[in-house]
Design a protein around this motif. Sequence first.
Motif, short mmCIF file in Angstrom:
data_model
loop_
_atom_site.label_atom_id
_atom_site.label_comp_id
_atom_site.label_asym_id
_atom_site.label_seq_id
_atom_site.Cartn_x
_atom_site.Cartn_y
_atom_site.Cartn_z
N VAL A 247 0.88 -1.17 0.00
CA VAL A 247 0.00 0.00 0.00
C VAL A 247 0.92 1.22 0.00
N PHE A 248 1.07 1.85 -1.17
CA PHE A 248 1.99 2.98 -1.29
C PHE A 248 1.39 4.23 -0.67
N ASN A 249 2.25 5.05 -0.07
CA ASN A 249 1.86 6.33 0.53
C ASN A 249 0.64 6.15 1.43
N ALA A 250 0.76 5.22 2.39
CA ALA A 250 -0.38 4.89 3.25
C ALA A 250 -0.82 6.06 4.12
N VAL A 251 0.09 6.98 4.43
CA VAL A 251 -0.29 8.14 5.26
C VAL A 251 -1.29 9.02 4.55
N GLY A 252 -1.12 9.21 3.25
CA GLY A 252 -1.97 10.11 2.50
C GLY A 252 -3.28 9.50 2.02
N LYS A 253 -3.54 8.25 2.37
CA LYS A 253 -4.75 7.60 1.90
C LYS A 253 -5.75 7.46 3.04
N SER A 254 -7.03 7.51 2.68
CA SER A 254 -8.09 7.33 3.67
C SER A 254 -8.27 5.85 3.98
N LEU A 255 -9.06 5.58 5.01
CA LEU A 255 -9.34 4.18 5.35
C LEU A 255 -9.99 3.45 4.19
N PRO A 276 5.57 -7.06 -10.52
CA PRO A 276 6.71 -6.98 -9.60
C PRO A 276 6.73 -5.71 -8.76
N ASN A 277 6.37 -4.56 -9.36
CA ASN A 277 6.42 -3.30 -8.62
C ASN A 277 5.31 -3.20 -7.58
N GLU A 278 4.36 -4.15 -7.59
CA GLU A 278 3.27 -4.12 -6.62
C GLU A 278 3.60 -4.91 -5.35
N PHE A 279 4.68 -5.69 -5.38
CA PHE A 279 5.04 -6.43 -4.16
C PHE A 279 6.53 -6.37 -3.85
N GLN A 280 7.34 -5.78 -4.71
CA GLN A 280 8.76 -5.63 -4.43
C GLN A 280 9.03 -4.23 -3.91
N GLY A 281 9.59 -4.16 -2.72
CA GLY A 281 9.84 -2.87 -2.09
C GLY A 281 9.15 -2.80 -0.74
N GLY A 282 8.60 -1.62 -0.43
CA GLY A 282 7.96 -1.42 0.86
C GLY A 282 8.97 -1.04 1.92
N THR A 283 8.49 -0.32 2.94
CA THR A 283 9.38 0.13 4.01
C THR A 283 9.03 -0.51 5.36
N PHE A 284 7.88 -1.17 5.46
CA PHE A 284 7.43 -1.79 6.70
C PHE A 284 6.39 -2.83 6.34
N THR A 285 6.30 -3.92 7.13
CA THR A 285 5.37 -5.00 6.81
C THR A 285 4.45 -5.28 7.99
N ILE A 286 3.19 -5.61 7.67
CA ILE A 286 2.20 -6.04 8.67
C ILE A 286 1.76 -7.45 8.33
N SER A 287 1.76 -8.32 9.33
CA SER A 287 1.26 -9.69 9.18
C SER A 287 0.17 -9.91 10.23
N ASN A 288 -1.04 -10.17 9.78
CA ASN A 288 -2.20 -10.29 10.69
C ASN A 288 -2.77 -11.70 10.60
N LEU A 289 -2.74 -12.42 11.73
CA LEU A 289 -3.32 -13.76 11.81
C LEU A 289 -4.53 -13.78 12.75
N GLY A 290 -5.03 -12.60 13.10
CA GLY A 290 -6.16 -12.53 14.01
C GLY A 290 -7.40 -13.21 13.48
N MET A 291 -7.60 -13.16 12.15
CA MET A 291 -8.80 -13.79 11.57
C MET A 291 -8.75 -15.31 11.65
N PHE A 292 -7.59 -15.87 11.98
CA PHE A 292 -7.45 -17.33 12.14
C PHE A 292 -7.51 -17.75 13.61
N GLY A 293 -7.82 -16.80 14.49
CA GLY A 293 -7.94 -17.14 15.90
C GLY A 293 -6.62 -17.14 16.65
N ILE A 294 -5.55 -16.60 16.03
CA ILE A 294 -4.25 -16.55 16.69
C ILE A 294 -4.21 -15.35 17.63
#
Length: 374
Positions: A247-255, A276-294
């Motif tokens: 998600v590029f420029n996440a600060v400038g985007k609404s929910l 490739p440009n849609e998944f290569q790069g990024g400056t921080f990563t989020i991994s959410n397993l809450g929907m699996f009951g973790i």
Amino acid sequence: VEEGSEVEVGQLIAITIERGMDRGSVVIPTVTKAPVETGPRESTDPSQITAAVGTSDETPPSGQVYGLAVKRLLEEYGLSSGSIKGTGRPNRLLKSDVLTYIQTNNVQKVAPKTISTGGSESTGPVSVTKTRVLAPSKSGPSTYKDVEISTIRAVIAKRLGESKSNIPHSYATVDIKVDNLNDVRETLKAQGIKVSVNDFVTKGVAHALLQCPDINSLYANGQTMRMENIDVSVAVSTPSGLITPIVFNAVGKSLSEISNDVRMLAGKAREGKLKPNEFQGGTFTISNLGMFGIKEFSAIINPPQTAILAVGGGRHVLDASLKKTSLMSATLSFDSRAIDEDQAANFLSILKAILEDPAALTVGRGQQAMRHRR
């Protein structure tokens, strides 16, 4: 055995046990006394030995010492300890001695003993047997099937293996109250705006990174590079493996924009249509397993990034006033070469403040980022 008294060879004189053991539970070995021979010993023909193994009373006691396992084996095959020579310490008959004798002489198990019931109405002996349930025998070694590793899964395995081996991972966890966040979600839902908890987390992380630029960094060639753009990678599970569209420029985007981006990128990832440009790069990563009951977990850093946030599911607990509240655990894995513990703690503190009071996250695109202080 009293001190100074005489004992016979093979007689039990003492049993040693560990300190604290119950003496009543100790198994005392059976001891038989050797008979006194008064005349010359007669030679025994091997055929006569085979004929004599049917009853245990035909062979005199041997004076050998043996345990319960040997005793049971002798009873099952109708043998006497006197017919078998022990190879253990002086006058000790071992289980292996009995098994060797049984195999050598082809001795078969004897039929179980029968008992008669008392009283005049008894019509015959009643057989008493013990039934043992045996595990099914295996027909051969366990079978298996080789699963071919896809190219993308091999790349993921290589990168994560190198990350865990080469990056000094450190971890910090925080519990976040999400009652207000859930209320805001319900309000937006009533207005026809559907956003997930992960959308709030993505937006909150972007604002926290704005306040903590040291976390929004890359580490390569022995140097830390502080990034200007805040591009948040979101881990998505696909049939071929885990992939992290950005998600590029996440600060400038609404929910709503973040929600649409994540939904579109996740769909393309599962269909294998990401560029490739849609998944290569990024400056921080989020991994959410809450929907699996973790409830809580720790993730592996996605290099050259220096941090990744592992988000668990919400759970109901009672606070100090015994009021029910919803908590969500978030664990930050960070590269100790680029991020100090206090910097990681400051980031989690700001993220906690943002998500526990998320009303400002609903402000539309173009608004200034919030200023949360620790």
